[in-house]
Design a protein around this motif. Structure first.
Motif, PDB file in Angstrom:
ATOM      1  N   VAL A 155      36.900  39.401  27.920  1.00  0.00           N
ATOM      2  CA  VAL A 155      36.610  39.334  29.348  1.00  0.00           C
ATOM      3  C   VAL A 155      37.850  38.833  30.085  1.00  0.00           C
ATOM      4  O   VAL A 155      38.380  37.775  29.752  1.00  0.00           O
ATOM      5  N   PRO A 156      38.304  39.575  31.087  1.00  0.00           N
ATOM      6  CA  PRO A 156      39.506  39.141  31.826  1.00  0.00           C
ATOM      7  C   PRO A 156      39.179  38.036  32.832  1.00  0.00           C
ATOM      8  O   PRO A 156      38.007  37.799  33.156  1.00  0.00           O
ATOM      9  N   GLY A 157      40.202  37.390  33.346  1.00  0.00           N
ATOM     10  CA  GLY A 157      40.015  36.376  34.367  1.00  0.00           C
ATOM     11  C   GLY A 157      39.673  36.978  35.713  1.00  0.00           C
ATOM     12  O   GLY A 157      38.953  36.374  36.510  1.00  0.00           O
ATOM     13  N   TYR A 158      40.193  38.161  35.981  1.00  0.00           N
ATOM     14  CA  TYR A 158      39.921  38.825  37.257  1.00  0.00           C
ATOM     15  C   TYR A 158      40.082  40.324  37.122  1.00  0.00           C
ATOM     16  O   TYR A 158      40.697  40.816  36.183  1.00  0.00           O
ATOM     17  N   ILE A 159      39.514  41.013  38.103  1.00  0.00           N
ATOM     18  CA  ILE A 159      39.669  42.457  38.230  1.00  0.00           C
ATOM     19  C   ILE A 159      40.118  42.730  39.654  1.00  0.00           C
ATOM     20  O   ILE A 159      39.519  42.238  40.605  1.00  0.00           O
ATOM     21  N   ARG A 160      41.183  43.511  39.785  1.00  0.00           N
ATOM     22  CA  ARG A 160      41.669  43.917  41.102  1.00  0.00           C
ATOM     23  C   ARG A 160      41.219  45.357  41.343  1.00  0.00           C
ATOM     24  O   ARG A 160      41.366  46.210  40.484  1.00  0.00           O
ATOM     25  N   SER A 161      40.674  45.600  42.511  1.00  0.00           N
ATOM     26  CA  SER A 161      40.219  46.959  42.815  1.00  0.00           C
ATOM     27  C   SER A 161      40.255  47.198  44.318  1.00  0.00           C
ATOM     28  O   SER A 161      40.438  46.276  45.104  1.00  0.00           O
ATOM     29  N   ASP A 162      40.040  48.463  44.667  1.00  0.00           N
ATOM     30  CA  ASP A 162      39.910  48.782  46.080  1.00  0.00           C
ATOM     31  C   ASP A 162      38.487  48.435  46.509  1.00  0.00           C
ATOM     32  O   ASP A 162      37.713  47.860  45.751  1.00  0.00           O
ATOM     33  N   ASN A 163      38.150  48.766  47.713  1.00  0.00           N
ATOM     34  CA  ASN A 163      36.839  48.424  48.262  1.00  0.00           C
ATOM     35  C   ASN A 163      35.858  49.589  48.201  1.00  0.00           C
ATOM     36  O   ASN A 163      34.955  49.683  49.025  1.00  0.00           O
ATOM     37  N   GLY A 164      36.043  50.461  47.210  1.00  0.00           N
ATOM     38  CA  GLY A 164      35.128  51.580  47.053  1.00  0.00           C
ATOM     39  C   GLY A 164      33.716  51.094  46.765  1.00  0.00           C
ATOM     40  O   GLY A 164      33.527  50.016  46.201  1.00  0.00           O
ATOM     41  N   PRO A 165      32.710  51.867  47.155  1.00  0.00           N
ATOM     42  CA  PRO A 165      31.323  51.417  46.993  1.00  0.00           C
ATOM     43  C   PRO A 165      30.950  51.090  45.551  1.00  0.00           C
ATOM     44  O   PRO A 165      30.120  50.213  45.309  1.00  0.00           O
ATOM     45  N   GLU A 166      31.563  51.767  44.596  1.00  0.00           N
ATOM     46  CA  GLU A 166      31.246  51.480  43.191  1.00  0.00           C
ATOM     47  C   GLU A 166      31.776  50.129  42.735  1.00  0.00           C
ATOM     48  O   GLU A 166      31.295  49.557  41.768  1.00  0.00           O
ATOM     49  N   PHE A 167      32.770  49.579  43.455  1.00  0.00           N
ATOM     50  CA  PHE A 167      33.345  48.288  43.067  1.00  0.00           C
ATOM     51  C   PHE A 167      32.807  47.114  43.883  1.00  0.00           C
ATOM     52  O   PHE A 167      32.946  45.976  43.477  1.00  0.00           O
ATOM     53  N   ILE A 168      32.214  47.367  45.030  1.00  0.00           N
ATOM     54  CA  ILE A 168      31.713  46.257  45.847  1.00  0.00           C
ATOM     55  C   ILE A 168      30.193  46.136  45.789  1.00  0.00           C
ATOM     56  O   ILE A 168      29.614  45.305  46.474  1.00  0.00           O
ATOM     57  N   ALA A 169      29.556  46.945  44.955  1.00  0.00           N
ATOM     58  CA  ALA A 169      28.102  46.895  44.835  1.00  0.00           C
ATOM     59  C   ALA A 169      27.652  45.495  44.431  1.00  0.00           C
ATOM     60  O   ALA A 169      28.269  44.841  43.587  1.00  0.00           O
ATOM     61  N   ASP A 170      26.565  45.031  45.051  1.00  0.00           N
ATOM     62  CA  ASP A 170      26.052  43.676  44.789  1.00  0.00           C
ATOM     63  C   ASP A 170      25.739  43.461  43.315  1.00  0.00           C
ATOM     64  O   ASP A 170      26.032  42.405  42.760  1.00  0.00           O
ATOM     65  N   LYS A 171      25.146  44.463  42.686  1.00  0.00           N
ATOM     66  CA  LYS A 171      24.773  44.348  41.268  1.00  0.00           C
ATOM     67  C   LYS A 171      26.012  44.137  40.389  1.00  0.00           C
ATOM     68  O   LYS A 171      26.017  43.293  39.497  1.00  0.00           O
ATOM     69  N   LEU A 172      27.075  44.887  40.655  1.00  0.00           N
ATOM     70  CA  LEU A 172      28.313  44.748  39.889  1.00  0.00           C
ATOM     71  C   LEU A 172      28.951  43.383  40.134  1.00  0.00           C
ATOM     72  O   LEU A 172      29.359  42.699  39.196  1.00  0.00           O
ATOM     73  N   ARG A 173      29.022  42.965  41.392  1.00  0.00           N
ATOM     74  CA  ARG A 173      29.632  41.667  41.712  1.00  0.00           C
ATOM     75  C   ARG A 173      28.843  40.522  41.088  1.00  0.00           C
ATOM     76  O   ARG A 173      29.430  39.570  40.574  1.00  0.00           O
ATOM     77  N   ALA A 174      27.515  40.607  41.105  1.00  0.00           N
ATOM     78  CA  ALA A 174      26.690  39.562  40.484  1.00  0.00           C
ATOM     79  C   ALA A 174      26.929  39.516  38.979  1.00  0.00           C
ATOM     80  O   ALA A 174      27.054  38.433  38.385  1.00  0.00           O
ATOM     81  N   TRP A 175      27.000  40.675  38.352  1.00  0.00           N
ATOM     82  CA  TRP A 175      27.237  40.745  36.901  1.00  0.00           C
ATOM     83  C   TRP A 175      28.599  40.147  36.549  1.00  0.00           C
ATOM     84  O   TRP A 175      28.714  39.356  35.619  1.00  0.00           O
ATOM     85  N   LEU A 176      29.638  40.523  37.291  1.00  0.00           N
ATOM     86  CA  LEU A 176      30.966  39.964  37.040  1.00  0.00           C
ATOM     87  C   LEU A 176      30.965  38.458  37.257  1.00  0.00           C
ATOM     88  O   LEU A 176      31.593  37.713  36.494  1.00  0.00           O
ATOM     89  N   GLY A 177      30.254  37.999  38.291  1.00  0.00           N
ATOM     90  CA  GLY A 177      30.166  36.561  38.552  1.00  0.00           C
ATOM     91  C   GLY A 177      29.528  35.809  37.394  1.00  0.00           C
ATOM     92  O   GLY A 177      29.991  34.729  37.018  1.00  0.00           O
ATOM     93  N   ARG A 178      28.469  36.375  36.807  1.00  0.00           N
ATOM     94  CA  ARG A 178      27.818  35.729  35.653  1.00  0.00           C
ATOM     95  C   ARG A 178      28.766  35.649  34.459  1.00  0.00           C
ATOM     96  O   ARG A 178      28.664  34.731  33.647  1.00  0.00           O
ATOM     97  N   LEU A 179      29.669  36.606  34.361  1.00  0.00           N
ATOM     98  CA  LEU A 179      30.629  36.608  33.252  1.00  0.00           C
ATOM     99  C   LEU A 179      31.855  35.745  33.546  1.00  0.00           C
ATOM    100  O   LEU A 179      32.700  35.554  32.677  1.00  0.00           O
ATOM    101  N   GLY A 180      31.971  35.267  34.778  1.00  0.00           N
ATOM    102  CA  GLY A 180      33.120  34.447  35.154  1.00  0.00           C
ATOM    103  C   GLY A 180      34.354  35.252  35.505  1.00  0.00           C
ATOM    104  O   GLY A 180      35.470  34.733  35.461  1.00  0.00           O
ATOM    105  N   VAL A 181      34.175  36.501  35.867  1.00  0.00           N
ATOM    106  CA  VAL A 181      35.293  37.371  36.230  1.00  0.00           C
ATOM    107  C   VAL A 181      35.443  37.361  37.750  1.00  0.00           C
ATOM    108  O   VAL A 181      34.519  37.725  38.472  1.00  0.00           O
ATOM    109  N   ALA A 182      36.590  36.934  38.229  1.00  0.00           N
ATOM    110  CA  ALA A 182      36.859  36.930  39.670  1.00  0.00           C
ATOM    111  C   ALA A 182      37.176  38.352  40.126  1.00  0.00           C
ATOM    112  O   ALA A 182      37.712  39.154  39.358  1.00  0.00           O
ATOM    113  N   THR A 183      36.829  38.662  41.346  1.00  0.00           N
ATOM    114  CA  THR A 183      37.142  39.971  41.907  1.00  0.00           C
ATOM    115  C   THR A 183      38.192  39.808  42.993  1.00  0.00           C
ATOM    116  O   THR A 183      38.072  38.953  43.865  1.00  0.00           O
ATOM    117  N   LEU A 184      39.224  40.597  42.903  1.00  0.00           N
ATOM    118  CA  LEU A 184      40.294  40.617  43.897  1.00  0.00           C
ATOM    119  C   LEU A 184      40.282  41.995  44.533  1.00  0.00           C
ATOM    120  O   LEU A 184      40.621  42.975  43.885  1.00  0.00           O
TER     121      LEU A 184
END
Length: 156
Positions: free
Chosen positions: A36-65
Protein backbone atom coordinates in the motif's frame (compact mmCIF):
# COMPACT_ATOMS: atom_id res chain seq x y z
CA UNK A 1 -0.92 3.85 -13.60
CA UNK A 2 2.72 4.64 -13.05
CA UNK A 3 5.04 4.56 -10.07
CA UNK A 4 6.48 8.06 -9.65
CA UNK A 5 9.66 6.76 -8.03
CA UNK A 6 10.63 3.95 -10.41
CA UNK A 7 8.80 5.36 -13.48
CA UNK A 8 7.44 1.86 -14.05
CA UNK A 9 4.04 1.53 -15.72
CA UNK A 10 2.08 -0.60 -13.27
CA UNK A 11 -1.05 -0.97 -15.38
CA UNK A 12 -2.77 0.17 -18.54
CA UNK A 13 -6.47 -0.57 -18.45
CA UNK A 14 -8.32 -0.39 -21.74
CA UNK A 15 -12.11 -0.15 -21.74
CA UNK A 16 -14.90 1.84 -23.28
CA UNK A 17 -15.45 3.42 -19.85
CA UNK A 18 -13.76 3.05 -16.48
CA UNK A 19 -15.74 3.43 -13.26
CA UNK A 20 -14.54 3.95 -9.69
CA UNK A 21 -15.12 0.24 -9.00
CA UNK A 22 -12.74 -0.63 -11.83
CA UNK A 23 -10.14 1.69 -10.31
CA UNK A 24 -10.65 0.07 -6.89
CA UNK A 25 -10.23 -3.41 -8.38
CA UNK A 26 -6.98 -2.43 -10.12
CA UNK A 27 -5.63 -0.65 -7.05
CA UNK A 28 -6.52 -3.61 -4.78
CA UNK A 29 -4.57 -5.92 -7.08
CA UNK A 30 -1.57 -3.56 -7.15
CA UNK A 31 -1.67 -3.04 -3.36
CA UNK A 32 -1.68 -6.81 -2.82
CA UNK A 33 1.18 -7.25 -5.26
CA UNK A 34 3.37 -4.28 -4.30
CA UNK A 35 2.14 -2.97 -0.95
CA UNK A 36 0.00 0.00 0.00
CA UNK A 37 1.51 3.36 -1.00
CA UNK A 38 1.54 6.47 1.17
CA UNK A 39 -0.37 8.46 -1.43
CA UNK A 40 -1.89 8.41 -4.87
CA UNK A 41 -1.73 11.40 -7.19
CA UNK A 42 -4.47 11.69 -9.79
CA UNK A 43 -6.57 14.09 -11.76
CA UNK A 44 -10.09 14.97 -10.69
CA UNK A 45 -11.83 12.52 -13.00
CA UNK A 46 -15.08 11.07 -11.63
CA UNK A 47 -13.54 7.61 -11.26
CA UNK A 48 -10.88 9.03 -8.90
CA UNK A 49 -13.00 11.37 -6.77
CA UNK A 50 -15.87 8.96 -6.12
CA UNK A 51 -16.85 8.88 -2.43
CA UNK A 52 -16.62 5.09 -2.28
CA UNK A 53 -13.05 5.09 -3.63
CA UNK A 54 -11.93 7.93 -1.34
CA UNK A 55 -13.45 6.21 1.71
CA UNK A 56 -11.73 2.92 0.81
CA UNK A 57 -8.36 4.63 0.35
CA UNK A 58 -8.87 6.47 3.65
CA UNK A 59 -9.48 3.18 5.49
CA UNK A 60 -6.22 1.88 4.04
CA UNK A 61 -4.34 5.02 5.08
CA UNK A 62 -3.61 6.13 1.52
CA UNK A 63 -3.61 9.91 1.07
CA UNK A 64 -5.06 11.33 -2.13
CA UNK A 65 -3.32 14.15 -3.95
CA UNK A 66 -5.50 15.65 -6.66
CA UNK A 67 -4.06 17.99 -9.24
CA UNK A 68 -5.83 21.25 -9.90
CA UNK A 69 -8.05 21.19 -12.99
CA UNK A 70 -6.16 22.61 -15.98
CA UNK A 71 -2.78 22.17 -14.26
CA UNK A 72 -1.11 19.17 -15.95
CA UNK A 73 2.34 20.29 -14.74
CA UNK A 74 1.28 19.20 -11.23
CA UNK A 75 1.29 15.64 -12.50
CA UNK A 76 4.43 15.76 -14.64
CA UNK A 77 5.36 12.08 -14.49
CA UNK A 78 1.92 11.02 -15.63
CA UNK A 79 1.73 13.70 -18.34
CA UNK A 80 5.16 12.66 -19.64
CA UNK A 81 4.07 9.02 -19.67
CA UNK A 82 0.80 9.89 -21.42
CA UNK A 83 2.73 11.76 -24.13
CA UNK A 84 4.99 8.77 -24.74
CA UNK A 85 2.02 6.40 -24.80
CA UNK A 86 0.27 8.66 -27.31
CA UNK A 87 3.34 9.12 -29.55
CA UNK A 88 4.61 5.54 -29.45
CA UNK A 89 1.34 3.59 -29.47
CA UNK A 90 -1.95 5.42 -29.80
CA UNK A 91 -0.99 7.63 -32.76
CA UNK A 92 0.64 4.72 -34.61
CA UNK A 93 -2.07 2.10 -34.33
CA UNK A 94 -5.66 1.70 -35.42
CA UNK A 95 -7.62 -0.45 -33.00
CA UNK A 96 -10.56 -2.37 -34.41
CA UNK A 97 -11.61 -3.94 -31.09
CA UNK A 98 -11.13 -3.33 -27.39
CA UNK A 99 -9.37 -6.70 -27.15
CA UNK A 100 -6.87 -5.66 -29.81
CA UNK A 101 -6.21 -2.40 -27.95
CA UNK A 102 -5.67 -4.34 -24.70
CA UNK A 103 -3.19 -6.73 -26.33
CA UNK A 104 -1.20 -3.96 -28.02
CA UNK A 105 -1.22 -1.83 -24.86
CA UNK A 106 0.09 -4.77 -22.82
CA UNK A 107 2.86 -5.36 -25.37
CA UNK A 108 3.81 -1.67 -25.35
CA UNK A 109 3.79 -1.64 -21.52
CA UNK A 110 6.23 -4.57 -21.42
CA UNK A 111 8.50 -2.75 -23.87
CA UNK A 112 8.23 0.51 -21.89
CA UNK A 113 9.12 -1.21 -18.60
CA UNK A 114 11.76 -3.70 -19.75
CA UNK A 115 13.50 -2.34 -22.83
CA UNK A 116 12.83 1.33 -23.44
CA UNK A 117 15.60 3.56 -22.01
CA UNK A 118 14.53 6.40 -19.71
CA UNK A 119 16.72 9.49 -19.42
CA UNK A 120 15.72 10.01 -15.77
CA UNK A 121 17.03 6.50 -14.99
CA UNK A 122 20.45 6.91 -16.65
CA UNK A 123 18.99 5.51 -19.87
CA UNK A 124 17.94 2.22 -18.29
CA UNK A 125 14.42 0.80 -18.35
CA UNK A 126 12.35 1.02 -15.14
CA UNK A 127 12.18 -2.74 -14.63
CA UNK A 128 15.41 -4.14 -16.09
CA UNK A 129 15.39 -7.10 -13.70
CA UNK A 130 12.37 -8.37 -15.59
CA UNK A 131 14.28 -8.21 -18.88
CA UNK A 132 17.61 -9.59 -17.70
CA UNK A 133 17.64 -13.29 -16.90
CA UNK A 134 18.18 -13.94 -13.22
CA UNK A 135 20.83 -16.48 -12.24
CA UNK A 136 19.47 -19.91 -11.49
CA UNK A 137 21.99 -20.55 -8.78
CA UNK A 138 23.40 -18.58 -5.84
CA UNK A 139 26.84 -20.09 -6.12
CA UNK A 140 28.88 -23.12 -6.95
CA UNK A 141 29.96 -25.35 -4.08
CA UNK A 142 32.93 -27.70 -4.36
CA UNK A 143 32.67 -30.93 -2.38
CA UNK A 144 35.83 -32.91 -2.69
CA UNK A 145 36.38 -33.27 -6.43
CA UNK A 146 32.80 -32.50 -7.47
CA UNK A 147 31.25 -29.07 -8.00
CA UNK A 148 27.52 -28.58 -7.54
CA UNK A 149 25.27 -25.62 -8.15
CA UNK A 150 23.29 -24.33 -5.18
CA UNK A 151 19.75 -23.23 -6.18
CA UNK A 152 18.72 -19.70 -5.33
CA UNK A 153 17.68 -19.23 -1.72
CA UNK A 154 19.53 -22.31 -0.47
CA UNK A 155 22.94 -20.78 0.15
CA UNK A 156 24.07 -21.85 3.64
Amino acid sequence: MIDEYTRECLAIDVARSIKSGDVMDRLAFLFAERGVPGYIRSDNGPEFIADKLRAWLGRLGVATLYIEPGSPWENGYCESFNGKLRDELLNRERFDTVLEARVLAARWRRHYNRERPHSALSYRPPAPEAAEPKPLFDSLVTLGRQTAAVPLGLTP
